[in-house]
Every structure is written in C-alpha cells, then in structure tokens.
Design an enzyme around this catalytic site. Sequence first.
Site, PDB file in Angstrom:
ATOM      1  N   GLY A 284     -12.322  -0.085   2.983  1.00 57.67           N
ATOM      2  CA  GLY A 284     -12.678  -1.494   2.830  1.00 57.67           C
ATOM      3  C   GLY A 284     -11.569  -2.306   2.176  1.00 57.67           C
ATOM      4  O   GLY A 284     -10.590  -1.770   1.659  1.00 57.67           O
ATOM      5  N   ASP A 285     -11.715  -3.596   2.241  1.00 56.57           N
ATOM      6  CA  ASP A 285     -10.896  -4.568   1.502  1.00 56.57           C
ATOM      7  C   ASP A 285     -11.754  -5.836   1.513  1.00 56.57           C
ATOM      8  O   ASP A 285     -12.985  -5.740   1.691  1.00 56.57           O
ATOM      9  CB  ASP A 285      -9.523  -4.761   2.191  1.00 56.57           C
ATOM     10  CG  ASP A 285      -8.517  -5.464   1.290  1.00 56.57           C
ATOM     11  OD1 ASP A 285      -7.939  -4.816   0.413  1.00 56.57           O
ATOM     12  OD2 ASP A 285      -8.313  -6.695   1.431  1.00 56.57           O
TER      13      ASP A 285
ATOM     14  N   SER B  37     -10.361   6.937  -2.990  1.00 55.17           N
ATOM     15  CA  SER B  37     -10.425   7.175  -1.540  1.00 55.17           C
ATOM     16  C   SER B  37      -9.738   8.499  -1.206  1.00 55.17           C
ATOM     17  O   SER B  37     -10.236   9.278  -0.378  1.00 55.17           O
ATOM     18  CB  SER B  37      -9.716   6.056  -0.772  1.00 55.17           C
ATOM     19  OG  SER B  37     -10.560   4.945  -0.605  1.00 55.17           O
TER      20      SER B  37
ATOM     21  N   ASN C 104     -16.227  -6.812  -5.412  1.00 59.63           N
ATOM     22  CA  ASN C 104     -16.290  -5.439  -5.907  1.00 59.63           C
ATOM     23  C   ASN C 104     -15.343  -5.160  -7.087  1.00 59.63           C
ATOM     24  O   ASN C 104     -15.747  -4.589  -8.099  1.00 59.63           O
ATOM     25  CB  ASN C 104     -15.992  -4.536  -4.697  1.00 59.63           C
ATOM     26  CG  ASN C 104     -15.721  -3.127  -5.072  1.00 59.63           C
ATOM     27  OD1 ASN C 104     -14.583  -2.744  -5.273  1.00 59.63           O
ATOM     28  ND2 ASN C 104     -16.764  -2.342  -5.209  1.00 59.63           N
TER      29      ASN C 104
ATOM     30  N   LYS D 292      -2.575  -0.759   6.677  1.00 63.98           N
ATOM     31  CA  LYS D 292      -3.574  -1.804   6.433  1.00 63.98           C
ATOM     32  C   LYS D 292      -4.004  -2.350   7.780  1.00 63.98           C
ATOM     33  O   LYS D 292      -3.241  -2.317   8.746  1.00 63.98           O
ATOM     34  CB  LYS D 292      -2.957  -2.944   5.611  1.00 63.98           C
ATOM     35  CG  LYS D 292      -3.990  -3.760   4.861  1.00 63.98           C
ATOM     36  CD  LYS D 292      -4.311  -3.115   3.532  1.00 63.98           C
ATOM     37  CE  LYS D 292      -5.394  -3.820   2.775  1.00 63.98           C
ATOM     38  NZ  LYS D 292      -5.479  -3.307   1.389  1.00 63.98           N
TER      39      LYS D 292
ATOM     40  N   THR E 182     -11.743   0.713  -8.222  1.00 65.30           N
ATOM     41  CA  THR E 182     -10.640  -0.236  -8.390  1.00 65.30           C
ATOM     42  C   THR E 182     -10.795  -0.983  -9.713  1.00 65.30           C
ATOM     43  O   THR E 182      -9.845  -1.073 -10.509  1.00 65.30           O
ATOM     44  CB  THR E 182     -10.570  -1.225  -7.208  1.00 65.30           C
ATOM     45  OG1 THR E 182     -10.731  -0.501  -5.991  1.00 65.30           O
ATOM     46  CG2 THR E 182      -9.244  -1.969  -7.189  1.00 65.30           C
TER      47      THR E 182
ATOM     48  N   GLN F  87       0.824  -1.213   0.000  1.00 66.44           N
ATOM     49  CA  GLN F  87       0.000   0.000   0.000  1.00 66.44           C
ATOM     50  C   GLN F  87       0.861   1.268   0.000  1.00 66.44           C
ATOM     51  O   GLN F  87       0.482   2.265  -0.613  1.00 66.44           O
ATOM     52  CB  GLN F  87      -0.920  -0.022   1.236  1.00 66.44           C
ATOM     53  CG  GLN F  87      -2.112   0.902   1.133  1.00 66.44           C
ATOM     54  CD  GLN F  87      -3.285   0.267   0.403  1.00 66.44           C
ATOM     55  OE1 GLN F  87      -3.618  -0.878   0.639  1.00 66.44           O
ATOM     56  NE2 GLN F  87      -3.910   1.011  -0.479  1.00 66.44           N
TER      57      GLN F  87
HETATM   58  N1  GLU Z   1      -8.240  -2.021   0.011  1.00 65.47           N
HETATM   59  C1  GLU Z   1      -8.022  -1.202  -1.142  1.00 65.47           C
HETATM   60  C2  GLU Z   1      -6.604  -1.396  -1.646  1.00 65.47           C
HETATM   61  O1  GLU Z   1      -6.068  -2.483  -1.534  1.00 65.47           O
HETATM   62  C3  GLU Z   1      -8.444   0.234  -0.930  1.00 65.47           C
HETATM   63  C4  GLU Z   1      -7.767   0.960   0.185  1.00 65.47           C
HETATM   64  C5  GLU Z   1      -8.341   2.349   0.460  1.00 65.47           C
HETATM   65  O2  GLU Z   1      -9.217   2.809  -0.253  1.00 65.47           O
HETATM   66  O3  GLU Z   1      -7.850   2.955   1.420  1.00 65.47           O
HETATM   67  O4  GLU Z   1      -5.996  -0.529  -2.217  1.00 65.47           O
END
Ligand code: GLU
Length: 455
Positions: A152-153, A380, A230, A113, A196, A98
């Site tokens: 989310g994830d 985001s 999603n 995360k 995404t 990330q």
């Molecule tokens: N979980 C998503 C990622 O892997 C989105 C993370 C977010 O929007 O903060 O990038």
Amino acid sequence: MVLPHEPEFKQAYDELVSALEDSTLFSEHPEYKKVIPVVSVPERIIQFRVSWENDKGDIEVNNGFRVQFNSALGPYKGGLRFHPSVNLSILKFLGFEQIFKNALTGLSIGGGKGGCDFNPKNRSDAEIRRFCVAFMRQLARYIGQDTDVPAGDIGVGGREVGFLFGAYKQMQNNWSGILTGKGLSWGGSLIRPEATGYGVVYYVEKMIEKATKGQESFKGKRVAISGSGNVAQYAALKVIELGGTVVSLSDSKGSIISQNGITPLQVEEITAAKVKFRTLEQIIQESASAFSGSNQVKYIAGARPWTHVGQVDVALPSATQNEVSGEEAKALVEAGCKYIAEGSNMGSTKEAIDVFEANRSANVWYAPGKAANCGGVAVSGLEMAQNSQRVTWTAEEVDTKLKDIMYTCFENCYTTATKYSAGKDASGLPSLLKGANIAGFIKVADAMFDHGDVF
Ligand code: GLU
C-alpha cells in the site's frame, strides 16, 4: 538520466547526489561515481490502461504504472499509490527513494513503486473492487513473490490490498505472498499497519537519546504531526504512549490543533471515519462527544499545521511529498523544534531541508523519510519472510524486530555521516541527511558492482 519534465524525480535525485558529493565518499572511493548514471535509470517501467465500470455502468479509464527501479538487493518492493496526482515523475521519485530506504532496512529487498491516477475518494466499495480487479488484470503478469512485491501507499490500504490479492489469486491460480499489508487472517503480518508510524517514533527516540546523551526522551515533548492517514495515526498513538503531547494532525482540507494534546480516542475516531473518506472537519462535527469539553480542538481550514502549532519540540511530516516549505521550516525552528523526521516520502522541500541543515549547529536535527519511515517496508519484508516460511510471528516478535531495525538504521546513518564528513561539516550533530543517503547508496552500489551492473 533525469528528464526535464520530471520535477519530483529530479528533486529526489538531486538530494541523493548532492548528499554524496558533499561528503568525502567520492574522494575516498571515486569508483562509486560510476554508479550514479546507472542507478538513476529504472530497470523497467510498465505502463498500462486500466478501464473499469463505475456504478452508473459507464466506462472509466485510468493510467496504471509499475516502476521496477532496482533489484540489486532483492525483489522489487514498494507500494502502490492511488491518487489523482500520480504520474511517472512522482512514481520515479518514490521508486528511487524506495531503493535506498529498503537498503537501510538491512533486509533483502529491491526498490519499486507503482500506482494509478485513480481517485478512490467517495467511491463505493463496489467501484473500488472493480477498479482493483481491472488494475490487477494488467499488473498480475509482472509481479511475483520473488520478482516484485507491491504493497500500500496513499489511497491503498487493507481493503484495496484485499481486492488486489483476491483478483491475483483468481487470475493466476496461485496463492503466494505477492503483496504485503495483507489481512491478518490470510498471510498478513501483525504490526504491519502500525509499522511506519511506530518506526518513525522509534527512530526519533534514538535521535533524542543521542542528542541529549540519554537525558531526555519523548516524555513531555510537544509533537506536531501532519496527515491523518495510516502513518500519522500510529505515530500519534506511539508518541502518546511514550508520554509526548500530539498537538496537530491534518488532511488535504485543513488542520486540527490541540494544545492539550490529541487523545487516543480521537485518533480511533479518525481511523474509523477515514476509511469512509470523511474529512477531519466532518469527523470533529460527527464525533462531537470525542471532540468537546477539554478535548476540544481548533480546526483551521486550508492550512498545514506547521505555523499554527506554537512551541514544539518535534515535527513529524506524515502526509505527502513537499509538505514543509522553507518558510514553514523557519517557523518550526523559531518555535523551538529540534527534531524533524519524515513519516512521508520527501516530506520537506529542498528549501526546508536547507533551513534544517543550516541549523544543525544549533542542535536542530533532520531525518529524511528514506531513513525515518523505513519501518513500514521493513515489516513488509518481515511479512514476506513469514509467508515464505508459512509461519506467523507474534506482535511482540515483530515489534521487537521493527525496533531493532529502526535503532540499527539510526546508528548506521549516524556513524556513516560521521565517517564521511571529515572536514566537510561544521561541528555539531552529524547530518542524518548525508548519513542516510550515503549508507543506503553504498549498500546498493556494492551489490551492483558484484553483479556486474557497474564495473
Ligand atoms: N508505501 C510504503 C513506503 O513508502 C510501504 C512500501 C511497502 O511496504 O512495500 O515505504
């Protein structure tokens, strides 16, 4: 420091470091080597007990985590994963990815995360709500709109974000943008649910355009997609909109294959049923009219799609980590697949990446998740910007910005790969694996030097 019992984190770390080492970066700028031992240790890890009451009135206990990995570029930012497999190795790999993914968006967001080994499958709404309240009771004191902004994830969608947000607001007596992926009527951004999946497709659009010198597009391309959450849903819809044929989707129990192409109506049925935790096998039985006649699909139990799709041009792994093996990568290349882009984080195993990279001279082109799927976290970031300004942008405005971010990210990966590959690479397409890792790393490393984190 990579610990021996953290295999997923080690894999993510090795991918970054070998991409950097296999370029001219360190010979041109040896000082960057000093950043690696610093950036690979999280700034902070919070681990907490989540005890909550199930529908039977029994107490259940889970392990909650937040890895605040790196804040060089902005507040920690990254999703929460609720899945029984969650442990610190998985969250450290996701947090590490990330950091560099967020850097590639060009926005001011650091990397983090979190999550929990809670399994939301087949839980009632009331159980999910009580769990989210218990989780936020622990997490609330560590987050904030300028500190750490989760989202989310896997296992955390709009419903969970709503429950988490409501719990935070009550506990802290504070309404601020402490989570993204919020509902549209209470601070969420248009296009965030789609971002995404759409973003991956926008990135691949540029890959196709560049590789074919503008001669080809998604039109007429056969596209294998894994997953049905999603990311996969919106990637599928965008591929169909651009004239491609989506030949597969999957879940943890099996795959559906459609040689004629999965239809938007079928995707809609899947979207509606997935919130109720229906499996693809159940959905094709329960929504029989959408999956009959010329729209019939083949269901293959217990299999991932890659070896069952036949000839394909594009593969978009969009389910979870390590979902493409070396053997499956070989099968995809033999089936004619030229473009592989990850909607999931670390979707390909190391063996699979080796196969894709070895075939770059035959115009097989691989884009790692940290570049290809940065559209989600990018929107985001745009949601945070809208919250701070107390404004709402239109869907067109957000989509235009998303496209711009994905196209710029692709160009950045492409030019960075070209710049740092002199004498290191066979001719052919530049390695987007290297380009993504180097470009993301340099941005974070430069900020860390400026802050005195490394000197
Ligand atoms: N979980 C998503 C990622 O892997 C989105 C993370 C977010 O929007 O903060 O990038």
